[in-house]
Design an enzyme around this catalytic site. Structure first.
Site, PDB file in Angstrom:
ATOM      1  N   ASP A 226       0.853  -1.188   0.000  1.00 50.59           N
ATOM      2  CA  ASP A 226       0.000   0.000   0.000  1.00 50.59           C
ATOM      3  C   ASP A 226       0.886   1.233   0.000  1.00 50.59           C
ATOM      4  OD1 ASP A 226      -3.042   0.783   0.626  1.00 50.59           O
ATOM      5  OD2 ASP A 226      -1.715   2.192   1.644  1.00 50.59           O
ATOM      6  N   ILE A 227       0.600   2.173  -0.895  1.00 47.59           N
ATOM      7  CA  ILE A 227       1.385   3.410  -0.959  1.00 47.59           C
ATOM      8  C   ILE A 227       0.992   4.303   0.211  1.00 47.59           C
ATOM      9  CG2 ILE A 227       1.896   5.464  -2.338  1.00 47.59           C
ATOM     10  CD1 ILE A 227       1.383   3.751  -4.821  1.00 47.59           C
ATOM     11  N   ASN A 234      -2.645  12.902  -3.604  1.00 49.93           N
ATOM     12  CA  ASN A 234      -3.731  13.360  -4.477  1.00 49.93           C
ATOM     13  C   ASN A 234      -4.201  14.761  -4.103  1.00 49.93           C
ATOM     14  OD1 ASN A 234      -4.043  11.269  -6.328  1.00 49.93           O
ATOM     15  ND2 ASN A 234      -5.384  10.099  -4.982  1.00 49.93           N
ATOM     16  N   HIS A 239      -4.872  14.430  -8.951  1.00 49.49           N
ATOM     17  CA  HIS A 239      -5.019  13.015  -9.282  1.00 49.49           C
ATOM     18  C   HIS A 239      -4.105  12.566 -10.410  1.00 49.49           C
ATOM     19  CE1 HIS A 239      -8.359  12.003  -6.614  1.00 49.49           C
ATOM     20  NE2 HIS A 239      -8.812  13.221  -6.841  1.00 49.49           N
ATOM     21  N   ASP A 243      -1.892   9.359 -10.141  1.00 52.64           N
ATOM     22  CA  ASP A 243      -1.855   8.273 -11.127  1.00 52.64           C
ATOM     23  C   ASP A 243      -0.420   7.957 -11.530  1.00 52.64           C
ATOM     24  OD1 ASP A 243      -4.581   8.149 -11.068  1.00 52.64           O
ATOM     25  OD2 ASP A 243      -4.895   9.174 -12.984  1.00 52.64           O
ATOM     26  N   GLU A 269      -4.850   2.328  -4.135  1.00 48.83           N
ATOM     27  CA  GLU A 269      -3.391   2.404  -4.049  1.00 48.83           C
ATOM     28  C   GLU A 269      -2.788   1.124  -3.501  1.00 48.83           C
ATOM     29  OE1 GLU A 269      -4.937   4.412  -0.232  1.00 48.83           O
ATOM     30  OE2 GLU A 269      -5.585   4.050  -2.290  1.00 48.83           O
TER      31      GLU A 269
END
Length: 353
Positions: A226-227, A234, A239, A243, A269
């Site tokens: 998980d980031i 964001n 966004h 991305d 994420e």
């Protein structure tokens, strides 16, 4: 007796219709209970959930409810897209290729039928000549029969060459269409943003690898990643940059895993990494390397000369043990992922590490 049979035949559809209405009511009740939007996608998900025909839908919904208390818009979109429908372009491409393959198969059948017909005609010509030869009255009559046979033979040889070429062309076209169909099937199992496997492909692959590990006793590890602070990325940069960070992470993982391994975008994420034939110690070291590489990779901010760095990721790692199901492995890896998050993020957590 006939009347009883007729009554059972009439009762079956009625019973099925009653079940449909019951499932529909339960779906509406769940929409209300979990306060999810009353739109067609949400209804389709909840109906599939209560119908219980696809265990993947149940698992995804239960997991989302456990984590968020409801189905978020992202949950609804991803579950519907990955498990209940396909992209229109994919459906259209598959249909077009299927129609083309069917057409080519029809052409092959016509060629085969033409070959059989020509063979029968040539056989009849030989039989006719065989009957006429003993009664040939003169050398001229015999020469005429031989000439007719030679002409039929040349015609047969020419037709055979044409039919063989037609078969070769059709075989080549079918092979090409099958390759295109495989490419379309691959696309429907890829995440469009990061180009890694999507949740559907991950579910199928993990199930296969667990079955193989159970049969062979080979090592198998699963990591959930998980980031860290992704929402902040964001909110701060937009966004598009978010991305780009997702794409960057997927690229780093892809460049560091082996050909037999798989990285998939699990949702948002969060990513999943399947590591077949890999022991826990080797998997842990690999994830530490990926974590370090990602942290030191800069992501450009589109439209500026700036870039962001020091974005980190956390990892939870688990090794397959006999009796484990795919859900068991995912939940155990998620448990260690949460430990990594709660311990300060930017780290790898596993049993004994």
């Amino acid at each position: 007796m006939d009347a009883a049979v007729a009554m059972r035949k009439e009762a079956a559809p009625a019973s099925g219709l009653k079940q449909v209405f019951q499932n529909a009511q339960r779906a509406f009740d769940l929409i209300k209970k979990h306060r999810t939007p009353p739109d067609p996608k949400t209804y389709a998900i909840w109906y599939a959930y209560v119908e219980a025909a696809d265990p993947r839908v149940i698992e995804r919904v239960d997991s989302a409810i456990a984590e968020h208390g409801t189905l978020t818009p992202f949950d609804i979109s991803s579950i519907f897209r990955e498990l209940l429908t396909e992209e229109p372009a994919v459906v259209s491409a598959r249909h077009s290729i299927g129609m083309a393959i069917e057409k080519e198969i029809d052409e092959v059948m016509k060629i085969i039928q033409q070959g059989v017909q020509n063979s029968d005609e040539f056989g009849a010509s030989l039989d006719k000549a065989n009957s006429a030869l003993p009664g040939a009255a003169s050398a001229e009559h015999l020469a005429s029969l031989v000439s007719t046979l030679m002409e039929d033979n040349h015609r047969m040889a020419r037709t055979a060459r044409e039919l063989n070429q037609g078969l070769t062309d059709s075989q080549n076209q079918i092979a090409k269409l099958n390759q295109e169909l495989e490419e379309v099937q691959t696309q429907c199992r890829r995440d469009p943003l990061t180009s890694v496997a999507n949740r559907r492909a991950f579910d199928e692959r993990l199930e296969r690898e667990i079955r193989a590990a159970a049969e062979t006793g080979e090592n198998l590890c699963l990591a959930m990643a998980d980031i860290d602070h992704f929402k902040s990325v964001n909110d701060t940069y937009g966004h598009q940059v978010g991305d780009a960070v997702l794409q960057q992470f997927a690229s780093v993982v892809t460049q560091n895993i082996k050909g037999q391994d798989m990285v998939a975008r699990y949702g948002g994420e969060e990513f999943a990494i399947i590591l077949p034939e890999t022991d826990l110690f080797s998997a842990y070291n690999l994830l530490v390397k990926i974590k370090y590489t990602f942290k030191n990779t800069e992501t450009p901010v589109e439209g500026t000369l700036k870039s962001i760095k020091d974005v980190t990721a956390s990892f939870g790692l688990v090794r397959f043990e006999p009796g484990m199901t795919p859900r068991d492995m995912i939940e155990r890896a998620d448990h260690y992922l949460y430990e990594a998050k709660n311990s300060g993020r930017d780290r790898v957590k596993a049993k004994g590490f």
